[in-house]
Motif scaffolding. Sequence first.
Motif, PDB file in Angstrom:
ATOM      1  N   LYS A  73       0.834  -1.213   0.000  1.00 18.07           N
ATOM      2  CA  LYS A  73       0.000   0.000   0.000  1.00 18.07           C
ATOM      3  C   LYS A  73       0.861   1.253   0.000  1.00 18.07           C
ATOM      4  O   LYS A  73       0.584   2.222  -0.716  1.00 18.07           O
ATOM      5  CB  LYS A  73      -0.911   0.013   1.232  1.00 18.07           C
ATOM      6  CG  LYS A  73      -2.099  -0.892   1.133  1.00 18.07           C
ATOM      7  CD  LYS A  73      -2.971  -0.740   2.373  1.00 18.07           C
ATOM      8  CE  LYS A  73      -4.154  -1.650   2.320  1.00 18.07           C
ATOM      9  NZ  LYS A  73      -4.997  -1.536   3.521  1.00 18.07           N
ATOM     10  N   PHE A  74       1.912   1.230   0.800  1.00 19.20           N
ATOM     11  CA  PHE A  74       2.803   2.390   0.859  1.00 19.20           C
ATOM     12  C   PHE A  74       3.462   2.642  -0.499  1.00 19.20           C
ATOM     13  O   PHE A  74       3.550   3.787  -0.953  1.00 19.20           O
ATOM     14  CB  PHE A  74       3.877   2.171   1.937  1.00 19.20           C
ATOM     15  CG  PHE A  74       4.851   3.297   2.053  1.00 19.20           C
ATOM     16  CD1 PHE A  74       4.477   4.491   2.650  1.00 19.20           C
ATOM     17  CD2 PHE A  74       6.133   3.174   1.562  1.00 19.20           C
ATOM     18  CE1 PHE A  74       5.370   5.538   2.752  1.00 19.20           C
ATOM     19  CE2 PHE A  74       7.034   4.211   1.662  1.00 19.20           C
ATOM     20  CZ  PHE A  74       6.650   5.402   2.257  1.00 19.20           C
ATOM     21  N   ASN A  75       3.910   1.576  -1.161  1.00 23.16           N
ATOM     22  CA  ASN A  75       4.518   1.733  -2.485  1.00 23.16           C
ATOM     23  C   ASN A  75       3.516   2.277  -3.493  1.00 23.16           C
ATOM     24  O   ASN A  75       3.857   3.109  -4.341  1.00 23.16           O
ATOM     25  CB  ASN A  75       5.081   0.400  -2.975  1.00 23.16           C
ATOM     26  CG  ASN A  75       6.342   0.005  -2.249  1.00 23.16           C
ATOM     27  OD1 ASN A  75       7.025   0.839  -1.659  1.00 23.16           O
ATOM     28  ND2 ASN A  75       6.665  -1.279  -2.278  1.00 23.16           N
ATOM     29  N   GLY A  76       2.252   1.824  -3.408  1.00 22.52           N
ATOM     30  CA  GLY A  76       1.212   2.347  -4.296  1.00 22.52           C
ATOM     31  C   GLY A  76       0.954   3.819  -4.062  1.00 22.52           C
ATOM     32  O   GLY A  76       0.787   4.600  -5.005  1.00 22.52           O
ATOM     33  N   GLN A  77       0.928   4.222  -2.772  1.00 25.41           N
ATOM     34  CA  GLN A  77       0.726   5.636  -2.449  1.00 25.41           C
ATOM     35  C   GLN A  77       1.888   6.482  -2.961  1.00 25.41           C
ATOM     36  O   GLN A  77       1.675   7.583  -3.489  1.00 25.41           O
ATOM     37  CB  GLN A  77       0.563   5.810  -0.948  1.00 25.41           C
ATOM     38  CG  GLN A  77      -0.737   5.276  -0.404  1.00 25.41           C
ATOM     39  CD  GLN A  77      -0.781   5.306   1.109  1.00 25.41           C
ATOM     40  OE1 GLN A  77       0.232   5.543   1.765  1.00 25.41           O
ATOM     41  NE2 GLN A  77      -1.953   5.051   1.671  1.00 25.41           N
ATOM     42  N   GLN A  78       3.083   5.972  -2.819  1.00 25.32           N
ATOM     43  CA  GLN A  78       4.256   6.703  -3.320  1.00 25.32           C
ATOM     44  C   GLN A  78       4.184   6.869  -4.838  1.00 25.32           C
ATOM     45  O   GLN A  78       4.509   7.937  -5.364  1.00 25.32           O
ATOM     46  CB  GLN A  78       5.545   5.976  -2.938  1.00 25.32           C
ATOM     47  CG  GLN A  78       5.865   5.993  -1.466  1.00 25.32           C
ATOM     48  CD  GLN A  78       6.180   7.396  -0.981  1.00 25.32           C
ATOM     49  OE1 GLN A  78       5.317   8.071  -0.431  1.00 25.32           O
ATOM     50  NE2 GLN A  78       7.392   7.818  -1.212  1.00 25.32           N
ATOM     51  N   LEU A  79       3.749   5.834  -5.529  1.00 23.33           N
ATOM     52  CA  LEU A  79       3.622   5.901  -6.981  1.00 23.33           C
ATOM     53  C   LEU A  79       2.595   6.950  -7.397  1.00 23.33           C
ATOM     54  O   LEU A  79       2.840   7.754  -8.305  1.00 23.33           O
ATOM     55  CB  LEU A  79       3.233   4.528  -7.530  1.00 23.33           C
ATOM     56  CG  LEU A  79       2.979   4.447  -9.029  1.00 23.33           C
ATOM     57  CD1 LEU A  79       4.273   4.693  -9.794  1.00 23.33           C
ATOM     58  CD2 LEU A  79       2.384   3.115  -9.397  1.00 23.33           C
ATOM     59  N   VAL A  80       1.442   6.969  -6.704  1.00 20.83           N
ATOM     60  CA  VAL A  80       0.389   7.938  -7.045  1.00 20.83           C
ATOM     61  C   VAL A  80       0.869   9.357  -6.738  1.00 20.83           C
ATOM     62  O   VAL A  80       0.605  10.292  -7.503  1.00 20.83           O
ATOM     63  CB  VAL A  80      -0.916   7.592  -6.296  1.00 20.83           C
ATOM     64  CG1 VAL A  80      -1.952   8.679  -6.485  1.00 20.83           C
ATOM     65  CG2 VAL A  80      -1.460   6.261  -6.789  1.00 20.83           C
ATOM     66  N   ARG A  81       1.601   9.542  -5.644  1.00 14.99           N
ATOM     67  CA  ARG A  81       2.142  10.873  -5.328  1.00 14.99           C
ATOM     68  C   ARG A  81       3.142  11.332  -6.390  1.00 14.99           C
ATOM     69  O   ARG A  81       3.155  12.502  -6.773  1.00 14.99           O
ATOM     70  CB  ARG A  81       2.807  10.853  -3.951  1.00 14.99           C
ATOM     71  CG  ARG A  81       1.822  10.892  -2.823  1.00 14.99           C
ATOM     72  CD  ARG A  81       2.517  11.131  -1.477  1.00 14.99           C
ATOM     73  NE  ARG A  81       1.560  11.013  -0.413  1.00 14.99           N
ATOM     74  CZ  ARG A  81       1.513  10.019   0.454  1.00 14.99           C
ATOM     75  NH1 ARG A  81       2.406   9.056   0.410  1.00 14.99           N
ATOM     76  NH2 ARG A  81       0.578   9.981   1.387  1.00 14.99           N
ATOM     77  N   ARG A  82       3.979  10.406  -6.847  1.00 11.63           N
ATOM     78  CA  ARG A  82       4.923  10.765  -7.920  1.00 11.63           C
ATOM     79  C   ARG A  82       4.188  11.152  -9.194  1.00 11.63           C
ATOM     80  O   ARG A  82       4.566  12.111  -9.880  1.00 11.63           O
ATOM     81  CB  ARG A  82       5.874   9.598  -8.196  1.00 11.63           C
ATOM     82  CG  ARG A  82       7.141   9.688  -7.395  1.00 11.63           C
ATOM     83  CD  ARG A  82       8.149   8.636  -7.805  1.00 11.63           C
ATOM     84  NE  ARG A  82       8.143   7.626  -6.764  1.00 11.63           N
ATOM     85  CZ  ARG A  82       7.878   6.345  -6.907  1.00 11.63           C
ATOM     86  NH1 ARG A  82       7.633   5.848  -8.100  1.00 11.63           N
ATOM     87  NH2 ARG A  82       7.868   5.522  -5.903  1.00 11.63           N
ATOM     88  N   MET A  83       3.128  10.405  -9.508  1.00 11.10           N
ATOM     89  CA  MET A  83       2.328  10.759 -10.689  1.00 11.10           C
ATOM     90  C   MET A  83       1.696  12.130 -10.510  1.00 11.10           C
ATOM     91  O   MET A  83       1.649  12.930 -11.467  1.00 11.10           O
ATOM     92  CB  MET A  83       1.245   9.704 -10.939  1.00 11.10           C
ATOM     93  CG  MET A  83       1.779   8.388 -11.446  1.00 11.10           C
ATOM     94  SD  MET A  83       0.545   7.069 -11.535  1.00 11.10           S
ATOM     95  CE  MET A  83      -0.760   7.826 -12.437  1.00 11.10           C
ATOM     96  N   ALA A  84       1.213  12.446  -9.316  1.00 11.13           N
ATOM     97  CA  ALA A  84       0.605  13.753  -9.045  1.00 11.13           C
ATOM     98  C   ALA A  84       1.640  14.855  -9.205  1.00 11.13           C
ATOM     99  O   ALA A  84       1.342  15.922  -9.776  1.00 11.13           O
ATOM    100  CB  ALA A  84       0.009  13.775  -7.640  1.00 11.13           C
TER     101      ALA A  84
END
Length: 105
Positions: A73-84
């Motif tokens: 979950k943390f890795n997914g959140q980091q990915l979405v933040r990078r995309m943002a």
Amino acid sequence: MSLFAFALPAEIALFDVSALLAAAAAAVRPLLGVGALATLMVYFKPLWMGVLRAALMLVKPRKSLDQRIARSKFNGQQLVRRMANDHALSQPSLAAELRLLAGRD
């Protein structure tokens, strides 16, 4: 001519041949040992792999299921933040939505 005249060169030649055979045997003996070791390693490969995995588990134990889910979950959140962050200048509304998604559980 005597018979001894023929025997002496033959004896010297046989001595040289035996010395060559001994040198060849000395050179081949380590190769046979390495071959036997390689054969045993291939034959007992499942055993060796199990021993190596057990040693790896001693050094680096596997994380629990909850820890692995949290890490995912943390890795997914980091990915979405990078995309943002990538879309922040060109599409601010998309970046805001992505940050909102990253902030959810």
